[in-house]
Design a protein around this motif. Structure first.
Motif, PDB file in Angstrom:
ATOM      1  N   VAL A   9       0.836  -1.204   0.000  1.00 17.40           N
ATOM      2  CA  VAL A   9       0.000   0.000   0.000  1.00 17.40           C
ATOM      3  C   VAL A   9       0.871   1.254   0.000  1.00 17.40           C
ATOM      4  O   VAL A   9       1.819   1.353   0.796  1.00 17.40           O
ATOM      5  N   LEU A  30      -1.866  -1.792   9.474  1.00 14.57           N
ATOM      6  CA  LEU A  30      -1.716  -2.539   8.221  1.00 14.57           C
ATOM      7  C   LEU A  30      -0.586  -3.561   8.309  1.00 14.57           C
ATOM      8  O   LEU A  30      -0.705  -4.665   7.775  1.00 14.57           O
ATOM      9  N   ALA A  79      -2.689  -1.163  -3.411  1.00 16.94           N
ATOM     10  CA  ALA A  79      -3.665  -0.164  -2.969  1.00 16.94           C
ATOM     11  C   ALA A  79      -2.971   1.176  -2.798  1.00 16.94           C
ATOM     12  O   ALA A  79      -1.771   1.249  -2.517  1.00 16.94           O
ATOM     13  N   TYR A  81      -3.800   4.620  -0.540  1.00 16.27           N
ATOM     14  CA  TYR A  81      -4.671   4.964   0.593  1.00 16.27           C
ATOM     15  C   TYR A  81      -4.245   6.339   1.109  1.00 16.27           C
ATOM     16  O   TYR A  81      -3.126   6.500   1.563  1.00 16.27           O
ATOM     17  N   LEU A 107      -6.974  -1.106  -5.381  1.00 23.97           N
ATOM     18  CA  LEU A 107      -7.911  -0.488  -4.437  1.00 23.97           C
ATOM     19  C   LEU A 107      -7.429   0.950  -4.186  1.00 23.97           C
ATOM     20  O   LEU A 107      -6.244   1.154  -3.903  1.00 23.97           O
ATOM     21  N   VAL A 109      -8.343   3.922  -1.696  1.00 24.09           N
ATOM     22  CA  VAL A 109      -9.141   4.346  -0.540  1.00 24.09           C
ATOM     23  C   VAL A 109      -8.781   5.795  -0.233  1.00 24.09           C
ATOM     24  O   VAL A 109      -7.607   6.123  -0.041  1.00 24.09           O
ATOM     25  N   ASP A 111      -9.623   8.559   2.575  1.00 21.80           N
ATOM     26  CA  ASP A 111     -10.274   8.998   3.803  1.00 21.80           C
ATOM     27  C   ASP A 111     -10.241  10.529   3.735  1.00 21.80           C
ATOM     28  O   ASP A 111      -9.173  11.126   3.864  1.00 21.80           O
ATOM     29  N   SER A 228      -7.947   2.265   8.126  1.00 17.94           N
ATOM     30  CA  SER A 228      -6.823   1.335   7.909  1.00 17.94           C
ATOM     31  C   SER A 228      -7.305  -0.111   7.991  1.00 17.94           C
ATOM     32  O   SER A 228      -6.888  -0.952   7.184  1.00 17.94           O
ATOM     33  N   THR A 231      -9.114  -0.876   4.809  1.00 13.06           N
ATOM     34  CA  THR A 231      -8.163  -1.081   3.708  1.00 13.06           C
ATOM     35  C   THR A 231      -7.531  -2.470   3.804  1.00 13.06           C
ATOM     36  O   THR A 231      -7.481  -3.221   2.817  1.00 13.06           O
TER      37      THR A 231
END
Ligand code: PXL
Length: 291
Positions: A9, A30, A79, A81, A107, A109, A111, A228, A231
């Motif tokens: 990530v 994570l 990912a 994030y 992915l 993500v 926030d 987190s 994710t």
């Protein structure tokens, strides 16, 4: 096709030295979930912004040279994030990062960290809200709290929305672009002492709800821990309602582990006491499908 041996990530958040928020939460959560975290720090702060007199180093001008180095290394991320941004100007850089590092099945993500309890965080302005409205368009999954959802939708902050109105909010947020919208700290108007998470997935048009007990305390960094776990859980292949259940259970346990102490809430939840629970299989699940 390129394959990482451990899911990887890119974590675009600030590093706050004290107070358990952002990267000091994202990395342990994570890592415990078996995911490699590569931080791209948006700012370095002595503490999160709820402490007075903090020292703030904005890294906006350092992001592009760091990203260019990652490109030369041909890094691949399962990912991307993002969380707290050091400046509104950074958002264009992060959006370009998402475009440049895009890969199939990835992915993304976001926030949309903007505020809590009806207020913008100190140091943020209306410009940050406007830029965040752009950044959420590039995500697959967004995790606003009620304050952030209201800011993104240009709605007044309220704790009096019923389930139908919350369903309308998640659907309107999905219209920005993300397939999955998860609103945290959503009110439960028909039950006293409860709070909830409401989610919507536009690909199957389903709404989910997880209810949990409300404790009268507010700890900075709980949103970072929540997003987190979401994710990590989605990267592990969990379904959306199971990911939400795991995140809600983890936060509830962390808040309960902290609440009984006579303790300054600004220091954050006692994450270290509950991290290992992230390795336990899902014990009990309480999600509901809404009609
Ligand atoms: O938890 C969100 C967050 C992240 N980073 C910084 C913050 C906050 C919330 O207060 O101040 C610097």
């Amino acid at each position: 096709m390129y394959k990482n041996f451990v899911p990887r990530v890119a974590a675009i958040h600030d590093l706050s030295g004290f107070g358990r928020s952002s990267l000091t939460v994202v990395i342990p959560v994570l890592s415990t979930m078996g995911i490699q975290v590569c931080p791209l720090p948006t700012a370095v702060l002595s503490t999160h912004s709820a402490f007075p007199d903090l020292h703030f180093c904005d890294l906006t001008d350092d992001l592009t040279p760091m990203i260019e180095h990652w490109k030369r290394l041909d890094l691949h991320f399962d990912a991307i994030y993002s969380g707290y941004m050091g400046s509104a100007r950074q958002i264009d850089i992060v959006r370009k990062f998402i475009r440049d590092f895009n890969q199939s099945g990835q992915l993304v993500v976001v926030d949309p960290v903007l505020g809590d309890n009806g207020k913008l965080y100190r140091s943020f302005s209306a410009e940050m809200v406007d830029k965040m409205k752009e950044l959420v368009c590039d995500a697959n999954v967004i995790t606003p709290n009620m304050t952030e959802a209201a800011l993104l939708l240009d709605e007044p902050y309220t704790e009096n929305l019923d389930e139908q109105e919350l369903k309308d909010w998640v659907k309107r947020l999905a219209a920005f672009g993300p397939q999955t919208v998860i609103i945290t700290s959503a009110p439960v108007t028909d039950k006293r002492g409860k709070t909830s998470v409401i989610a919507y997935n536009s690909t199957d048009n389903r709404y989910w709800k997880v209810v949990c007990d409300y404790l009268p305390a507010s700890y900075p960094g709980t949103g970072d821990a929540f997003a987190s776990v979401i994710t990590g859980s989605l990267l592990q292949g969990d379904s959306l309602p199971i990911a939400i259940d795991r995140a809600v259970q983890f936060i509830s346990m962390a808040v309960r582990a902290t609440f009984g102490y006579n303790y300054q809430p600004s220091e954050g939840i006692l994450l270290e006491k509950v991290l290992s629970s992230l390795n336990a299989p899902v014990q009990l699940s309480s999600y509901q499908l809404l009609d």
